[in-house]
Design a protein around this motif. Sequence first.
Motif, PDB file in Angstrom:
ATOM      1  N   PHE A 210      22.411  32.855 -31.565  1.00  0.00           N
ATOM      2  CA  PHE A 210      21.556  31.674 -31.583  1.00  0.00           C
ATOM      3  C   PHE A 210      20.070  32.026 -31.645  1.00  0.00           C
ATOM      4  CE2 PHE A 210      25.296  29.497 -31.191  1.00  0.00           C
ATOM      5  CZ  PHE A 210      25.202  28.181 -30.779  1.00  0.00           C
ATOM      6  N   ASP A 211      19.739  33.250 -31.311  1.00  0.00           N
ATOM      7  CA  ASP A 211      18.403  33.825 -31.500  1.00  0.00           C
ATOM      8  C   ASP A 211      17.339  33.280 -30.549  1.00  0.00           C
ATOM      9  OD1 ASP A 211      17.438  35.877 -33.451  1.00  0.00           O
ATOM     10  OD2 ASP A 211      15.819  34.424 -33.655  1.00  0.00           O
ATOM     11  N   LYS A 212      17.160  31.969 -30.506  1.00  0.00           N
ATOM     12  CA  LYS A 212      16.182  31.352 -29.598  1.00  0.00           C
ATOM     13  C   LYS A 212      16.795  30.096 -28.984  1.00  0.00           C
ATOM     14  CE  LYS A 212      11.876  32.591 -32.035  1.00  0.00           C
ATOM     15  NZ  LYS A 212      10.662  31.995 -32.672  1.00  0.00           N
ATOM     16  N   VAL A 213      16.869  30.057 -27.647  1.00  0.00           N
ATOM     17  CA  VAL A 213      17.430  28.882 -26.981  1.00  0.00           C
ATOM     18  C   VAL A 213      16.556  28.475 -25.800  1.00  0.00           C
ATOM     19  CG1 VAL A 213      19.799  29.489 -27.627  1.00  0.00           C
ATOM     20  CG2 VAL A 213      18.907  30.193 -25.385  1.00  0.00           C
ATOM     21  N   TYR A 214      16.692  27.206 -25.416  1.00  0.00           N
ATOM     22  CA  TYR A 214      16.048  26.743 -24.194  1.00  0.00           C
ATOM     23  C   TYR A 214      16.925  25.701 -23.518  1.00  0.00           C
ATOM     24  CZ  TYR A 214      14.559  22.181 -26.091  1.00  0.00           C
ATOM     25  OH  TYR A 214      14.523  20.910 -26.607  1.00  0.00           O
ATOM     26  N   GLU A 215      16.678  25.516 -22.238  1.00  0.00           N
ATOM     27  CA  GLU A 215      17.396  24.501 -21.461  1.00  0.00           C
ATOM     28  C   GLU A 215      16.456  23.956 -20.389  1.00  0.00           C
ATOM     29  OE1 GLU A 215      21.602  23.699 -19.146  1.00  0.00           O
ATOM     30  OE2 GLU A 215      20.937  25.775 -19.365  1.00  0.00           O
ATOM     31  N   ILE A 216      16.484  22.651 -20.203  1.00  0.00           N
ATOM     32  CA  ILE A 216      15.761  21.992 -19.119  1.00  0.00           C
ATOM     33  C   ILE A 216      16.806  21.273 -18.283  1.00  0.00           C
ATOM     34  CG2 ILE A 216      13.981  20.323 -18.510  1.00  0.00           C
ATOM     35  CD1 ILE A 216      12.689  20.831 -21.228  1.00  0.00           C
ATOM     36  N   ALA A 217      17.075  21.798 -17.089  1.00  0.00           N
ATOM     37  CA  ALA A 217      18.209  21.291 -16.307  1.00  0.00           C
ATOM     38  C   ALA A 217      18.062  21.678 -14.841  1.00  0.00           C
ATOM     39  CB  ALA A 217      19.513  21.867 -16.873  1.00  0.00           C
ATOM     40  N   PRO A 218      18.874  21.064 -13.967  1.00  0.00           N
ATOM     41  CA  PRO A 218      18.809  21.403 -12.538  1.00  0.00           C
ATOM     42  C   PRO A 218      19.364  22.785 -12.248  1.00  0.00           C
ATOM     43  CG  PRO A 218      20.010  19.329 -12.910  1.00  0.00           C
ATOM     44  CD  PRO A 218      19.833  19.990 -14.226  1.00  0.00           C
ATOM     45  N   ILE A 219      18.797  23.434 -11.247  1.00  0.00           N
ATOM     46  CA  ILE A 219      19.384  24.642 -10.665  1.00  0.00           C
ATOM     47  C   ILE A 219      19.441  24.432  -9.156  1.00  0.00           C
ATOM     48  CG2 ILE A 219      18.603  26.176 -12.508  1.00  0.00           C
ATOM     49  CD1 ILE A 219      16.365  27.113 -10.576  1.00  0.00           C
ATOM     50  N   PHE A 220      20.303  25.204  -8.501  1.00  0.00           N
ATOM     51  CA  PHE A 220      20.544  25.014  -7.072  1.00  0.00           C
ATOM     52  C   PHE A 220      20.407  26.347  -6.346  1.00  0.00           C
ATOM     53  CE2 PHE A 220      22.852  22.002  -9.623  1.00  0.00           C
ATOM     54  CZ  PHE A 220      22.583  20.788  -9.023  1.00  0.00           C
ATOM     55  N   ARG A 221      19.612  26.355  -5.305  1.00  0.00           N
ATOM     56  CA  ARG A 221      19.418  27.570  -4.512  1.00  0.00           C
ATOM     57  C   ARG A 221      19.649  27.234  -3.036  1.00  0.00           C
ATOM     58  NH1 ARG A 221      16.206  31.400  -7.524  1.00  0.00           N
ATOM     59  NH2 ARG A 221      16.996  31.223  -9.639  1.00  0.00           N
ATOM     60  N   ALA A 222      20.594  27.920  -2.414  1.00  0.00           N
ATOM     61  CA  ALA A 222      20.906  27.669  -0.997  1.00  0.00           C
ATOM     62  C   ALA A 222      19.985  28.490  -0.097  1.00  0.00           C
ATOM     63  CB  ALA A 222      22.374  27.998  -0.726  1.00  0.00           C
ATOM     64  N   GLU A 223      18.705  28.394  -0.378  1.00  0.00           N
ATOM     65  CA  GLU A 223      17.717  29.111   0.422  1.00  0.00           C
ATOM     66  C   GLU A 223      17.367  28.284   1.654  1.00  0.00           C
ATOM     67  OE1 GLU A 223      14.629  29.461  -2.443  1.00  0.00           O
ATOM     68  OE2 GLU A 223      15.417  31.309  -3.317  1.00  0.00           O
TER      69      GLU A 223
END
Length: 439
Positions: A210-223
């Motif tokens: 795919f060479d170049k990709v992006y994503e705008i989405a939630p991430i979760f950190r149990a900090e």
Amino acid sequence: MISSLGDLRRTHYSKEVNPDLNGEEVLIMGWTHEIRDLGGIIFVLLRDRDGIVQVTAPSKKIEKELFEDLRKIKKESIIAVRGNVQESPKAPNGVEVLPTSLIVLNESKQPLPLDPTEKVRAEIDTRLDSRFLDLRKPAVSSIFKIKSRMLHSVRVFLEENGYLEVNTPKLVASATEGGTELFPITYFEREAFLGQSPQLYKQTMMSAGFDKVYEIAPIFRAEEHDTLRHLNEVISIDMESSFMSHEDVMDVLEKMVVQSISDVKKHCAADLEVLDIDLEIPEIPFKRLDYDDVIDMVNAQGVPLEHGEDLSRAAEKALGEMMEGYYFITGWPTEIKPFYVMADEETPEKSYAFDLMYKDLEISSGAMREHRYDILVEKIKSKGLNPESFERYLAAFDYGMPPHAGWGVGAERFNMTITGLNNIRETVLFPRDRRRLTP
């Protein structure tokens, strides 16, 4: 008072009611922001998404029944007002509306949990408990209008530069970086986790060509952090590029930041004014600081930090007092970076990793990735992890993985740098931290 909405349709938002409409009839709808009853004249400030318009009702110029109905309106009730526009230099937008009819579409309960006019200030927990009311404040809604524009600009920039938007899973079988900061969930008969990063999937897309990709989405950190800059659910802006070095993607990052800020300055002038922000567009290239120099700088400020350590909060503060605006920290020690970060080929103890800082706030981290299968397996082992746990990830490297690099930007932290906010909770509609799971 008219009893039903019927075929009425809003003709204008508040910002569209201006002197150009002098003498014309409008139908405006929104919340009753404030009411001032001076006996012979009533002023109603009607608020909608775009701002406030003043409804002026002199008892001698409108019907008696309408005048009494206006007097009975409760704050934050939903109303529709039909009336004629006339110029009034002291009113918002330089005009006022003389009402000819009123509809109360929904009456608000009293007393209110907090004051949307902010004459009485509320603590952050009170505000978040009644977030639906808090978001009605112009200064609060402006934060999210700016955030919306910033994310729009990010998408436009990446699309214009050849990046494809992808959507990766948020339910995963194992840790992205081998850490313990994960939220376990029950996934039918087995254990799964909420994704802490799309990193491994982004890299898989490089193997897929795919060479170049992006994503705008939630991430979760149990900090277990309880600070003004950490949350357990945030929006991450991630990108990955094949056949590019860490220097190449740093260039992309700084250009994206500048374009987003320029776009916000151009399109969100009213919201910046509400927040009393004179937004400056940073110049590129951003300054680069080597990690070794950072250690010397913070030690010189009396903050003890040994080589090989990550920056402590005290070190970040000391650095922020010396640095203005955006800048990169490069040359991080390989040993403190995740297994997928490539080591400097000439100085293996240093890596091709970087962080983008704004004063004392880290808003992005990135690196050139290790794309060679055998070396990657050894790096996984060196971190005390089992390569078998990454079997599906590693398969992508065994069948032709190009050199690649990428980064992730915390959308909320980026928004903090634009809006000048100190508490990350204010940049999220409904924040999730150690203590808050509702509303």
